[in-house]
Design a protein around this motif. Sequence first.
Motif, PDB file in Angstrom:
ATOM      1  N   GLU A   1      30.719  31.625  39.236  1.00  0.00           N
ATOM      2  CA  GLU A   1      31.456  30.741  40.026  1.00  0.00           C
ATOM      3  C   GLU A   1      31.760  31.206  41.122  1.00  0.00           C
ATOM      4  O   GLU A   1      32.401  32.477  41.223  1.00  0.00           O
ATOM      5  CB  GLU A   1      32.295  29.954  39.545  1.00  0.00           C
ATOM      6  CG  GLU A   1      32.031  28.905  38.317  1.00  0.00           C
ATOM      7  CD  GLU A   1      33.294  28.025  37.610  1.00  0.00           C
ATOM      8  OE1 GLU A   1      34.237  28.296  38.009  1.00  0.00           O
ATOM      9  OE2 GLU A   1      32.862  27.693  36.588  1.00  0.00           O
TER      10      GLU A   1
ATOM     11  N   LEU B   1      34.147  32.394  44.082  1.00  0.00           N
ATOM     12  CA  LEU B   1      35.783  32.845  44.365  1.00  0.00           C
ATOM     13  C   LEU B   1      36.228  31.774  45.337  1.00  0.00           C
ATOM     14  O   LEU B   1      37.755  32.056  45.384  1.00  0.00           O
ATOM     15  CB  LEU B   1      35.854  34.342  44.787  1.00  0.00           C
ATOM     16  CG  LEU B   1      35.383  35.207  43.844  1.00  0.00           C
ATOM     17  CD1 LEU B   1      35.330  36.534  44.389  1.00  0.00           C
ATOM     18  CD2 LEU B   1      36.198  35.255  42.538  1.00  0.00           C
TER      19      LEU B   1
ATOM     20  N   GLU C   1      40.193  32.594  44.599  1.00  0.00           N
ATOM     21  CA  GLU C   1      40.858  32.481  43.081  1.00  0.00           C
ATOM     22  C   GLU C   1      39.835  33.415  42.051  1.00  0.00           C
ATOM     23  O   GLU C   1      38.511  33.469  42.135  1.00  0.00           O
ATOM     24  CB  GLU C   1      41.019  31.500  42.603  1.00  0.00           C
ATOM     25  CG  GLU C   1      41.592  31.371  40.992  1.00  0.00           C
ATOM     26  CD  GLU C   1      41.793  29.927  40.522  1.00  0.00           C
ATOM     27  OE1 GLU C   1      42.520  29.996  39.472  1.00  0.00           O
ATOM     28  OE2 GLU C   1      41.529  29.086  41.100  1.00  0.00           O
ATOM     29  N   ASN C   2      40.498  34.418  41.533  1.00  0.00           N
ATOM     30  CA  ASN C   2      39.858  35.212  40.433  1.00  0.00           C
ATOM     31  C   ASN C   2      40.749  35.035  39.247  1.00  0.00           C
ATOM     32  O   ASN C   2      41.438  34.479  38.950  1.00  0.00           O
ATOM     33  CB  ASN C   2      39.439  36.686  40.772  1.00  0.00           C
ATOM     34  CG  ASN C   2      40.722  37.458  41.077  1.00  0.00           C
ATOM     35  OD1 ASN C   2      41.856  37.262  40.783  1.00  0.00           O
ATOM     36  ND2 ASN C   2      40.578  38.606  41.493  1.00  0.00           N
ATOM     37  N   GLU C   3      40.188  36.020  38.213  1.00  0.00           N
ATOM     38  CA  GLU C   3      40.924  35.978  37.014  1.00  0.00           C
ATOM     39  C   GLU C   3      42.314  36.330  37.146  1.00  0.00           C
ATOM     40  O   GLU C   3      43.196  35.995  36.162  1.00  0.00           O
ATOM     41  CB  GLU C   3      40.089  36.688  35.886  1.00  0.00           C
ATOM     42  CG  GLU C   3      38.812  36.232  35.557  1.00  0.00           C
ATOM     43  CD  GLU C   3      38.203  37.082  34.246  1.00  0.00           C
ATOM     44  OE1 GLU C   3      38.944  38.056  34.107  1.00  0.00           O
ATOM     45  OE2 GLU C   3      37.166  36.642  33.970  1.00  0.00           O
ATOM     46  N   ALA C   4      42.521  37.024  37.954  1.00  0.00           N
ATOM     47  CA  ALA C   4      44.094  37.606  38.316  1.00  0.00           C
ATOM     48  C   ALA C   4      44.819  36.749  38.905  1.00  0.00           C
ATOM     49  O   ALA C   4      46.207  36.558  38.612  1.00  0.00           O
ATOM     50  CB  ALA C   4      44.228  39.043  38.543  1.00  0.00           C
TER      51      ALA C   4
ATOM     52  N   LYS D   1      45.657  33.810  42.288  1.00  0.00           N
ATOM     53  CA  LYS D   1      44.819  32.437  43.179  1.00  0.00           C
ATOM     54  C   LYS D   1      45.778  32.599  44.600  1.00  0.00           C
ATOM     55  O   LYS D   1      47.002  32.667  44.662  1.00  0.00           O
ATOM     56  CB  LYS D   1      45.260  31.242  42.496  1.00  0.00           C
ATOM     57  CG  LYS D   1      44.684  29.857  43.120  1.00  0.00           C
ATOM     58  CD  LYS D   1      45.030  28.661  42.317  1.00  0.00           C
ATOM     59  CE  LYS D   1      44.479  27.707  43.097  1.00  0.00           C
ATOM     60  NZ  LYS D   1      44.620  26.393  42.213  1.00  0.00           N
TER      61      LYS D   1
ATOM     62  N   LYS E   1      48.709  35.400  37.890  1.00  0.00           N
ATOM     63  CA  LYS E   1      48.465  34.537  36.446  1.00  0.00           C
ATOM     64  C   LYS E   1      49.084  35.352  35.356  1.00  0.00           C
ATOM     65  O   LYS E   1      49.458  34.698  34.361  1.00  0.00           O
ATOM     66  CB  LYS E   1      46.923  34.351  36.500  1.00  0.00           C
ATOM     67  CG  LYS E   1      46.289  33.398  37.405  1.00  0.00           C
ATOM     68  CD  LYS E   1      44.846  33.363  37.099  1.00  0.00           C
ATOM     69  CE  LYS E   1      44.324  32.423  38.322  1.00  0.00           C
ATOM     70  NZ  LYS E   1      42.916  32.352  37.917  1.00  0.00           N
TER      71      LYS E   1
ATOM     72  N   ARG F   1      35.952  39.851  42.871  1.00  0.00           N
ATOM     73  CA  ARG F   1      36.075  39.160  41.393  1.00  0.00           C
ATOM     74  C   ARG F   1      36.691  40.102  40.481  1.00  0.00           C
ATOM     75  O   ARG F   1      37.602  39.516  39.816  1.00  0.00           O
ATOM     76  CB  ARG F   1      34.379  39.097  41.148  1.00  0.00           C
ATOM     77  CG  ARG F   1      34.415  38.269  39.533  1.00  0.00           C
ATOM     78  CD  ARG F   1      32.998  37.962  39.538  1.00  0.00           C
ATOM     79  NE  ARG F   1      32.817  36.941  40.515  1.00  0.00           N
ATOM     80  CZ  ARG F   1      33.006  35.720  40.259  1.00  0.00           C
ATOM     81  NH1 ARG F   1      33.980  35.477  39.271  1.00  0.00           N
ATOM     82  NH2 ARG F   1      32.681  34.683  41.231  1.00  0.00           N
ATOM     83  N   GLY F   2      36.514  41.438  40.577  1.00  0.00           N
ATOM     84  CA  GLY F   2      37.347  42.142  39.476  1.00  0.00           C
ATOM     85  C   GLY F   2      38.612  42.679  40.128  1.00  0.00           C
ATOM     86  O   GLY F   2      39.366  43.478  39.565  1.00  0.00           O
TER      87      GLY F   2
ATOM     88  N   LYS G   1      42.464  43.398  41.505  1.00  0.00           N
ATOM     89  CA  LYS G   1      43.818  43.253  41.149  1.00  0.00           C
ATOM     90  C   LYS G   1      44.873  42.677  42.156  1.00  0.00           C
ATOM     91  O   LYS G   1      46.254  42.354  42.103  1.00  0.00           O
ATOM     92  CB  LYS G   1      44.396  44.282  40.455  1.00  0.00           C
ATOM     93  CG  LYS G   1      43.899  45.054  38.965  1.00  0.00           C
ATOM     94  CD  LYS G   1      44.494  46.183  38.737  1.00  0.00           C
ATOM     95  CE  LYS G   1      43.747  46.839  37.328  1.00  0.00           C
ATOM     96  NZ  LYS G   1      44.324  48.117  36.734  1.00  0.00           N
TER      97      LYS G   1
END
Length: 917
Positions: free
Chosen positions: A531, A533, A541-544, A546, A560, A664-665, A667
């Motif tokens: 998806e 970003l 937004e990524n996994e860590a 927003k 997060k 994406r990855g 921090k």
Amino acid sequence: MESSDKSIKPQTAHIISHTHWDREWYLPYEKHHVRLIKLVDELLDRLDEDGEFKSFFLDGQTIILEDYLQVRPENQERLQKHITEGRLLIGPWYILQDAFLTSGEANVRNMQIGHQDSKRYGEPSKIGYFPDTFGLVGQTPQLMKQSGINNAFFGRGVKPTGFNNTVSDGGYESSFSELIWEGPDGSKVLGILFANWYSNGNEVPVNEAEAKEFWEKKLADARKFASTGELLFMNGCDHQPAQLDLPAAIETAKRLYPEMEFIHSNFPDYLKAVEDVMDHNNLSTVKGELRSQHTDGWGTLVNTASARVYLKQMNQEGQVLLEKVAEPLASFAHVLGKDYPHHLFTYAWKTLMQNHPHDSICGCSVDEVHREMVTRFDKSRHVAETIVNDSKRMIAEAVDTSGFAAYGEEVLPLVVMNMSGWRRTGTVSVEIDAARLYLREGFSLEETASRMKDIDLNGRELVDDQGNTITCQMVDLGLQFGYDLPDDKFRQPYMCRRVRLTFEAVQVPALGLRAYAWVRRANAELPIAPESLLQGDRVLENEAIKVVIHDNGSFTMSDKASGMTYRDLGVYENTGDIGNEYMYKQPEGEQALTTKGLQANICVLENTPYRASVEIKHDWEIPASADDKLDEEQRALVYYPERKAQRSSDTVILKLRTVISLERGGKGLHIETTIDNKAKDHRIRALFPTDLNTATHHVDSMFEVAERNIEPATEWMNPSNTQHQQAFVDISNEKAGLTVANFGLNEYEVLRDGRNTIAITLLRSVGELGDWGLFPTPEAQCLGEHVVRMELIPHTGDGITSGAFAEAYQFQIPWVVCQTDVHEGAIAPVYTPFEWESQELAFSSLKMNEQTGDLLLRWYNMSQQSTDLTIRSTIPQQYFYKTSILEEESHPLSSEEKGSSALQISPCEIVTIGIRR
């Protein structure tokens, strides 16, 4: 306060001849150089005459020998004679560097090269000499102890110093001019404060009447602060000609004060005399950084950290390229059989360090000085880049890329190298030649160009060593000219079709590599794109994290992991600056301007599976300069805290272009700001409110993550409380934290605004040097375009265990990528020669020792607790050993298994491990 020793033992006046030699400052280097030649010529003549003139300390360190012999090579034997006899004292440094603006490794190389140069003549003086350094870092005692030095002489950091280096009689942290200075690791050295400055014995009169008046004052001043009867008098000052009639002046003093002993002394003799009579129990212990925090704050010279920011950026680029890229790559290549270019590293480091004296790197000299610095930065960088290119090719040629042969003939392997001390994932961009045709093939230029233009770039994809397709963006750069410079034949020009590949490199080992290949594959199945970003043009937004961007260009960032949301990030602040290159001064009563109420133009720049970027533009109307009163006050030498100038009513447009990027990855959030500066006499800062309740914060310093108070000491009167940083500043509590990493932005302030806002200085424009006279510096206004980079890294409250500090350190270090071909090799496609375990240790250096051929790795403990280090290496070796920063050979470390070793590292320890091969 006087100790009992002084009433019992006769007092001794130790008079030490020196000149504080700034290589460049209020005059360009060569004008100072000419004066140096004259000084040393006269000094050698005086030393040759007889033994009455006992000795002279070459304050400028060993580079003074190079500078002199460059013009006077015929006098090398005369220099050698007096150095051997102990009458000219040299070293231990190569140059007198600034402390806070030079890296830990630059300080180590400075000490190493100073020792190497000194030993060509004899032995270096074991004197920790910092006479005019603008504050001192906390790890200085440990660096001195590891260099075999048990002392530190300094003039700033614990005592108020004002206009033209006038010193105050009171209000500093030590009871005496002698003190114990303790570093964060517990290392202790004898500190000698030049309480009456390093010129308190300057120009001693020979005439008795004048000498009587001179010594009555000077002796009384020294007795105010000395803990013993061993009184220190520094006979010299900035660029001071040597006082050649000092022996006669000493004879006059002896006649006037028969109860005292007057000697033409030197630092070793003075130290021995003090140690013989000193009562350590009487001395104060001063711990950690010496930053003049217990002063009124007007004379700290801290804003040299933001004078001519472009110099700091070039310096950071040069330091990183040498210590974090070129040296480890060259070490790796040497293990593979390539000669380690010690001579080139020494030349590149020396050229870079010539920009490290405080009046140079601090940006507080006349314009001609800093123009020459830019050339030196370029020269050092060009050497480092050459070493990098040679080394990475050697390494890439040793990587086994034969597995990519399965994709046919049109295979273009490339090797991604991570020279940081942590496993790394991030976006990599590399230019490679899709095809190349050498002019030696005999085709006409037209035919050569045509063939390259006709190269088909379709049907290609990027794969890793396991055959996985990697999402990759390709940009066709078209026809390009290039050339090879072979070692065994004439230059080989070619034309090529060049492309730029951008992709995410995943989990590349620390000090290691990972191979990829751009291949042609029929009916290739593209990987399922993750998806985006981006959500619209305002949300990343990524996994860590927003990030939500607002109309004024500021943004909100939600972490997060911690659940913390940071608001109003990325607002810019602008104030007037009626100070100088040394110190910032905001006009009285002025309200800071900000972009908080300014509409921004916002658009998406990049939307790929691995990175998204948004552009934010401001056109900001600000005052064009200070008003005419500033020129009047500068000409009248009005001390900058007392100036009344305001900002002009004339305005200009300040253009700001900000690009924020999220990987994406990643921090953290990357920020790149381009400033088109058309204004004078002002300062621009980026503001990052944290809303974290804490009384202290952490900041990266030399081999240390230092803890500092947010509120200044009660003595502090300056409304500004800006401070030095290197890689980052961090504010945290027990649940959340925000680390702001930077590249070459050495000034920050934690605002006392109720929000603990981190303010990073991006640009400061001033028009004069400052200090003891009027020296206009129009180029210090820094007009034109400037580009600055930062990264915001939220975390869960501990910058070490969360990996935020490691991320900030990696932000400094570029990826290295090398195109190669398909071949067998001794190195696996994913490889590192070293592995170690310790969360608390920051990796600092990998290099080779010239004398032993050993590999040396260095870390430092970021924490206040002990930690264990286990290191393993696949490199053939005899044993590991622990050594100092001077890299002396030592006994082997015990090892339970071949190729590994484990040891305990003390709190805040700087540890160097040698590998005997």
